[in-house]
Scaffold this active site. Structure first.
Site, PDB file in Angstrom:
ATOM      1  CE  LYS A  47      -3.608   2.394   2.552  1.00 28.71           C
ATOM      2  NZ  LYS A  47      -4.587   2.327   3.633  1.00 28.71           N
ATOM      3  NE  ARG A  55      -5.639   9.673   3.407  1.00 27.39           N
ATOM      4  CZ  ARG A  55      -4.329   9.821   3.234  1.00 27.39           C
ATOM      5  NH1 ARG A  55      -3.820  11.042   3.198  1.00 27.39           N
ATOM      6  NH2 ARG A  55      -3.545   8.776   3.116  1.00 27.39           N
ATOM      7  CE  LYS A 100      -3.564   7.954   6.871  1.00 27.95           C
ATOM      8  NZ  LYS A 100      -4.733   7.078   6.632  1.00 27.95           N
ATOM      9  CD  GLU A 134       5.827  -4.060   3.776  1.00 29.42           C
ATOM     10  OE1 GLU A 134       5.247  -5.006   4.332  1.00 29.42           O
ATOM     11  OE2 GLU A 134       6.165  -3.021   4.382  1.00 29.42           O
ATOM     12  CE  LYS A 187      -6.052   1.911  -0.592  1.00 32.34           C
ATOM     13  NZ  LYS A 187      -6.489   1.958   0.755  1.00 32.34           N
ATOM     14  CB  SER A 195     -11.231   7.576  -3.470  1.00 31.71           C
ATOM     15  OG  SER A 195     -10.012   7.994  -2.876  1.00 31.71           O
ATOM     16  CE1 TYR A 232     -14.790   3.487  -2.750  1.00 29.87           C
ATOM     17  CE2 TYR A 232     -12.857   3.841  -4.131  1.00 29.87           C
ATOM     18  CZ  TYR A 232     -13.421   3.679  -2.878  1.00 29.87           C
ATOM     19  OH  TYR A 232     -12.629   3.678  -1.763  1.00 29.87           O
TER      20      TYR A 232
HETATM   21  C1  PBG Z   1      -7.208   3.645   5.486  1.00 33.76           C
HETATM   22  C2  PBG Z   1      -7.626   3.378   4.096  1.00 33.76           C
HETATM   23  C3  PBG Z   1      -7.473   4.295   3.055  1.00 33.76           C
HETATM   24  C4  PBG Z   1      -8.039   3.718   1.941  1.00 33.76           C
HETATM   25  C5  PBG Z   1      -8.541   2.467   2.303  1.00 33.76           C
HETATM   26  N1  PBG Z   1      -8.262   2.257   3.653  1.00 33.76           N
HETATM   27  C6  PBG Z   1      -6.937   5.661   3.055  1.00 33.76           C
HETATM   28  C7  PBG Z   1      -5.617   5.931   3.625  1.00 33.76           C
HETATM   29  O1  PBG Z   1      -4.788   5.041   3.791  1.00 33.76           O
HETATM   30  O2  PBG Z   1      -5.392   7.085   3.954  1.00 33.76           O
HETATM   31  C8  PBG Z   1      -8.089   4.419   0.618  1.00 33.76           C
HETATM   32  C9  PBG Z   1      -9.103   3.964  -0.333  1.00 33.76           C
HETATM   33  C10 PBG Z   1      -9.369   4.898  -1.432  1.00 33.76           C
HETATM   34  O3  PBG Z   1      -8.740   5.966  -1.595  1.00 33.76           O
HETATM   35  O4  PBG Z   1     -10.277   4.568  -2.208  1.00 33.76           O
HETATM   36  N2  PBG Z   1      -6.782   2.619   6.264  1.00 33.76           N
END
Ligand code: PBG
Length: 330
Positions: free
Chosen positions: A202, A212, A224, A240, A255, A281, A320
């Site tokens: 990720k 968010r 992060k 990982e 991701k 997203s 989505y």
């Molecule tokens: C948080 C989480 C995130 C997403 C899924 N789980 C956001 C982040 O890590 O800040 C993002 C999903 C998306 O943007 O569609 N644990």
């Protein structure tokens, strides 16, 4: 100038593209609704549907409407939903206490889904951010994310989700060692049948922006980068992914999606568990926005991006677009 008949070409790849029928015969990748997982945002209340500005067509839905949406997804042939709770600030604290409330928003929603649409697999997210007053995926102490203090919190959250009926828990936090820690906690509590879909590679991505907004879960301080991966790294992603498989992940995830197809392909080569990809997203928002401006066909770009994930090696796709794509496919 030569005329057609005077040119000898030993190979004419266009022959295999000459008609729709031939193209269908030689098509290498076929997308089906069974490949898709629909992420859903859950909010409190009844009959509540709140639009998410940066994600046209996506909503925060109260539990009753989530059940409706899930039923529709199931009818379209979608096998799973992934749930994300949107909590009011008053329910957030430093330790994500609400995440283990047996009557919490997420737990109640999982129970309702398993009761009303039992054939549908329910995937729950394991990370502190929707519950954390700091907006981070891990426990914050003195401005730093404490890995080892986070693990018991995540494990308790996963057990609570399993108890509510989640089929698969999906740690998205990127703490070290969380997969084995969660696996052990689940097994100890008798949830040996609950699967783990690990968000293994990720990346720390700008493409999470709209999500968010959807959850109002942006970090209150800092970023992060000490837990999510540097977009510049590929070798590290494979490390990982291998670690998560060794720790007991049943499935792994890459991701975001489109900017990381090289990682998806490499992951598929590297491990023998199913590989998921998350079209996040921001990827969804970009296509929607360009479509709205008339700059491209959103429907075509959607299908092209989804097929690309499968072609790269993904066994399943969180998107989505799941419902929209599944209805276009049927
Ligand atoms: C948080 C989480 C995130 C997403 C899924 N789980 C956001 C982040 O890590 O800040 C993002 C999903 C998306 O943007 O569609 N644990």
């Amino acid at each position: 100038m030569h005329d057609d008949h005077e040119i000898f070409l030993p190979f004419r790849p266009r022959r295999n593209r000459s008609t729709d029928a031939v193209r269908r015969l030689v098509r290498e990748t076929v997308l089906t609704p069974s490949d898709l997982i629909l992420p859903l945002f859950v909010c409190e209340g009844k009959n509540r549907k709140v639009a998410i500005k940066s994600m046209p067509g996506c909503f925060r839905l109260s539990r009753d409407l989530i059940v409706k949406e899930a039923r529709a997804a199931r009818r379209l042939g979608i096998p799973a939903v992934a749930l994300f709770p949107a909590l009011p600030d008053a329910k957030k604290d430093r330790r994500a206490g609400e995440s283990v409330n047996p009557d919490g928003l997420l737990q109640q929603t999982v129970r309702a889904l398993k009761d009303k649409v039992p054939e549908l697999a329910v995937i729950t997210d394991v990370a502190m951010d929707p519950y954390s007053s700091d907006g981070h995926d891990g426990y914050v102490e003195n401005g730093r994310i404490d890995n080892d203090k986070t693990l018991p919190i995540l494990a308790a959250m996963a057990v609570s989700q399993a108890e509510a009926g989640a089929d698969i828990v999906a740690p998205s936090d990127m703490m070290d060692g969380r997969v084995s820690y969660i696996r052990e906690a689940l097994d100890t509590h008798g949830y040996t049948g609950t699967g783990i879909l690990a968000y293994s590679a990720k990346y720390c991505s700008a493409f999470y922006g709209p999500f968010r907004e959807a959850l109002d879960s942006a970090p209150r301080g800092g970023d992060k980068k000490t837990y999510q991966m540097d977009p510049a790294n590929a070798v590290e992603a494979l490390r990982e992914i291998r670690l998560d498989v060794e720790e007991g992940a049943d499935m792994v995830m890459v991701k975001p999606g489109m900017p990381y197809l090289d990682i998806v392909a490499a992951a598929k080569e590297a491990v023998d568990v199913p590989v998921a990809v998350y079209q996040v997203s921001g990827e969804y928002a970009m296509i929607k926005a360009a479509d709205k401006l008339g700059w491209l066909s959103g429907a075509d770009a959607m299908m092209e991006s989804l097929v690309a994930f499968k072609r790269a090696g993904a066994d399943m796709i969180l998107t989505y677009y799941a419902a929209e794509a599944a209805s276009a496919l049927s």
